[in-house]
Design an enzyme around this catalytic site. Sequence first.
Site, short mmCIF file in Angstrom:
data_model
loop_
_atom_site.label_atom_id
_atom_site.label_comp_id
_atom_site.label_asym_id
_atom_site.label_seq_id
_atom_site.Cartn_x
_atom_site.Cartn_y
_atom_site.Cartn_z
N TRP A 102 -15.70 67.76 31.76
CA TRP A 102 -14.82 69.04 31.28
C TRP A 102 -15.68 69.75 30.38
O TRP A 102 -15.67 70.96 29.64
CB TRP A 102 -13.67 69.37 31.39
CG TRP A 102 -13.19 68.85 32.56
CD1 TRP A 102 -12.20 68.35 33.43
CD2 TRP A 102 -13.43 69.57 34.04
NE1 TRP A 102 -12.39 68.32 34.31
CE2 TRP A 102 -12.67 70.20 34.74
CE3 TRP A 102 -13.60 71.59 33.42
CZ2 TRP A 102 -12.64 70.36 36.06
CZ3 TRP A 102 -14.07 72.08 34.83
CH2 TRP A 102 -13.26 71.56 36.38
N ASP A 170 -9.53 71.47 23.63
CA ASP A 170 -9.18 71.86 25.47
C ASP A 170 -8.28 70.74 25.65
O ASP A 170 -7.92 69.76 26.11
CB ASP A 170 -10.23 71.87 26.02
CG ASP A 170 -9.68 72.19 28.14
OD1 ASP A 170 -9.11 72.29 27.93
OD2 ASP A 170 -10.81 71.45 28.71
N LYS A 194 -1.36 72.31 35.35
CA LYS A 194 -0.68 70.91 35.78
C LYS A 194 -0.05 70.35 34.79
O LYS A 194 0.87 70.49 35.58
CB LYS A 194 -2.07 70.68 34.20
CG LYS A 194 -3.42 70.67 35.37
CD LYS A 194 -5.12 70.63 34.15
CE LYS A 194 -5.64 70.70 35.42
NZ LYS A 194 -6.64 70.35 36.09
N1 PMP Z 1 -10.67 72.00 31.35
C1 PMP Z 1 -9.94 70.57 31.65
C2 PMP Z 1 -9.73 69.67 31.52
C3 PMP Z 1 -9.19 70.97 33.09
O1 PMP Z 1 -9.11 70.03 33.81
C4 PMP Z 1 -10.21 72.06 34.00
C5 PMP Z 1 -9.14 72.14 35.77
N2 PMP Z 1 -9.28 70.51 36.35
C6 PMP Z 1 -10.64 72.84 33.19
C7 PMP Z 1 -10.91 72.51 32.28
C8 PMP Z 1 -11.21 74.30 34.73
O2 PMP Z 1 -10.43 74.89 34.58
P1 PMP Z 1 -10.23 76.15 35.83
O3 PMP Z 1 -10.61 75.83 37.12
O4 PMP Z 1 -8.51 77.48 35.65
O5 PMP Z 1 -10.92 76.97 35.55
#
Ligand code: PMP
Length: 360
Positions: A102, A170, A194
């Site tokens: 991520w 994040d 989450k």
């Molecule tokens: N950052 C993290 C730490 C994630 O776990 C996720 C999704 N699993 C995202 C960003 C992306 O999120 P989204 O699918 O809502 O775009």
Amino acid sequence: MKRPYNFSAGPSMLPEPVLERIRAELTDYRGLGCSVMELNHRSDAFDAILHALEARIRRLLKVPESHAVLFCPGGGRMQFSMVPMNLLGAGVSATYVVTGTWSKGAANEAMRFARVHVAYHGNGTKLPEEEMLDLPEDASYVYYCDNETVHGIEFPEPPRVPSRVPLVSDMSSNFMSRPVDVSRFGLIWAGTQKNFGIAGLSVVIVRKDLLGLASPEVPTMLNYDVYARTGNLPNTPPVFQIYVAGLMAEWIEAEGGLDVMNARSIERSSMVYEALDACPAMYLTKVDPKTRSRMNVTFRLRDESLTDVFVREAEEAGLINLAGHRTVGGIRASLYNAMPIEGAAELASFIRTFALRHAV
Ligand code: PMP
């Protein structure tokens, strides 16, 4: 009927009392004769939902007055774009600490329109030691991911950065799971699917002096300042997502707050890691034990042909959605706020008995 324990990484389990509240209020929200989904977003009832959510986030995380709390639609990846679009003006380039999927995705997106400096590039098993980080003093911000959901690696403490450089985190997969010193951050963002509700909404906590730095070309709906100036109503917001986040905040407060969420997360994840460590002939854990995630426990079967068997037999035992992320395979057990301690205990016990049953 007993519901199975759902270890999905997101969208993920919601606490049963929250689901029950949604059901009870679904067709008639507090005597108004319509559901939250049908409420005008400028009505007094929705205004109360929005303000109660912000107030609860401020109380739970002790958000100082120096920071605004914003609600942005578009999910997590939208923030990969919004962060650089809004904060680049604070310096000459953006620094990214890449520790897994991520943070790498966020750095790649920023490269579309920013000068990006990668201060560390890990492989998802280790976090950088402080002295390994190369952090320029003139950066617009330093960006990192507090918990890498795919690899199961979590910062025990936020990285230390030069004092004038805003730290951006994040926290999508560990938001509201432990107390955080918000004053250390320029910006914290988290998708809500989450630990804090359902998909399609991100909570953004940003230092107010960083608002208003976006250049005029930044689209209106991607400008944090627009959310701040309109009281989080720049347009019709995702009302149901905001309502569910509000119910989660209420549930977390009723359960005792973030110290309780943290204690439970440590108890749950320790039980599962102990079971894995007790069966080294069967399971392989790759993440440095000092930085193992409390939220996403990742491991592999040494005999990869047993991975599908593990997932299937777990499902038969009422433990569902344990397959690892499609890019890395293996097994991943996500243990967010809504996961009861008993769910983690049942998984730990399954891990031990599976190892006995399939020992060679
Ligand atoms: N950052 C993290 C730490 C994630 O776990 C996720 C999704 N699993 C995202 C960003 C992306 O999120 P989204 O699918 O809502 O775009």
